[in-house]
Design a protein around this motif. Structure first.
Motif, PDB file in Angstrom:
ATOM      1  N   LYS A 169       5.229  66.477 -82.421  1.00 43.06           N
ATOM      2  CA  LYS A 169       4.219  65.584 -82.420  1.00 43.06           C
ATOM      3  C   LYS A 169       3.513  66.547 -81.135  1.00 43.06           C
ATOM      4  O   LYS A 169       3.068  66.774 -80.912  1.00 43.06           O
ATOM      5  CB  LYS A 169       5.599  64.339 -82.133  1.00 43.06           C
ATOM      6  N   TRP A 212       0.982  65.021 -85.781  1.00 45.52           N
ATOM      7  CA  TRP A 212       2.135  65.969 -85.888  1.00 45.52           C
ATOM      8  C   TRP A 212       1.203  67.110 -86.235  1.00 45.52           C
ATOM      9  O   TRP A 212      -0.500  67.302 -86.747  1.00 45.52           O
ATOM     10  CB  TRP A 212       3.073  66.122 -87.068  1.00 45.52           C
ATOM     11  N   SER A 214       5.384  67.504 -77.203  1.00 44.95           N
ATOM     12  CA  SER A 214       6.043  66.461 -77.967  1.00 44.95           C
ATOM     13  C   SER A 214       7.427  66.184 -77.785  1.00 44.95           C
ATOM     14  O   SER A 214       7.149  64.055 -78.392  1.00 44.95           O
ATOM     15  CB  SER A 214       6.210  68.056 -79.331  1.00 44.95           C
TER      16      SER A 214
END
Length: 134
Positions: A59, A86, A107
């Motif tokens: 992410k 992403w 992330s």
């Protein structure tokens, strides 16, 4: 060949992190409270530019994602994920270790930050408790 032999251990070091294998996708997923923050896989040749490369999908904030893709040829829009939120990093590529470590940490923080305050508190409290002798 994956040159980031530290990746699995780094991802699992995060509070509450768990790993599973999604057989139908052939992905190893890294989750916190059931929410994915990273995944590794090796898509087949039919998947174009992603094919034949072991990769990690993370992410990422949209602005940072765009900057990273411009700076590193081995960072692409997320494989089979929302391309805005992403990224995928080729694990046979040349992204510096410190950059990949930072992206992994970001992330995790992005996903952890979206959990309820209660879930965050429980995860952090469980990390602080010493293991009972067994």
């Amino acid at each position: 060949m994956n040159r980031y032999d530290w990746l699995d251990e780094t991802l699992l070091r995060n509070p509450g992190a768990e790993k599973d294998y999604k057989e139908e996708w052939e992905w190893h997923r890294y989750l916190v409270d059931g929410k994915m923050f990273a995944a590794t896989c090796e898509p087949g040749q039919k998947y174009g530019i992603y094919g034949g490369h072991e990769l990690v999908t993370l992410k990422c904030e949209p602005m940072l994602s765009e900057l990273m893709r411009k700076e590193y040829a081995d960072i692409l829009p997320g494989f089979y994920m929302n391309k805005q939120n992403w990224i995928s990093v080729f694990l046979d590529g040349t992204v510096p270790d410190d950059v990949l470590r930072d992206l992994c940490e970001r992330s995790y923080r992005l996903v952890f930050g979206k959990l309820t305050k209660k879930a965050q508190r429980e995860i952090l409290e469980n990390q602080e408790k010493p293991m009972s002798p067994g």
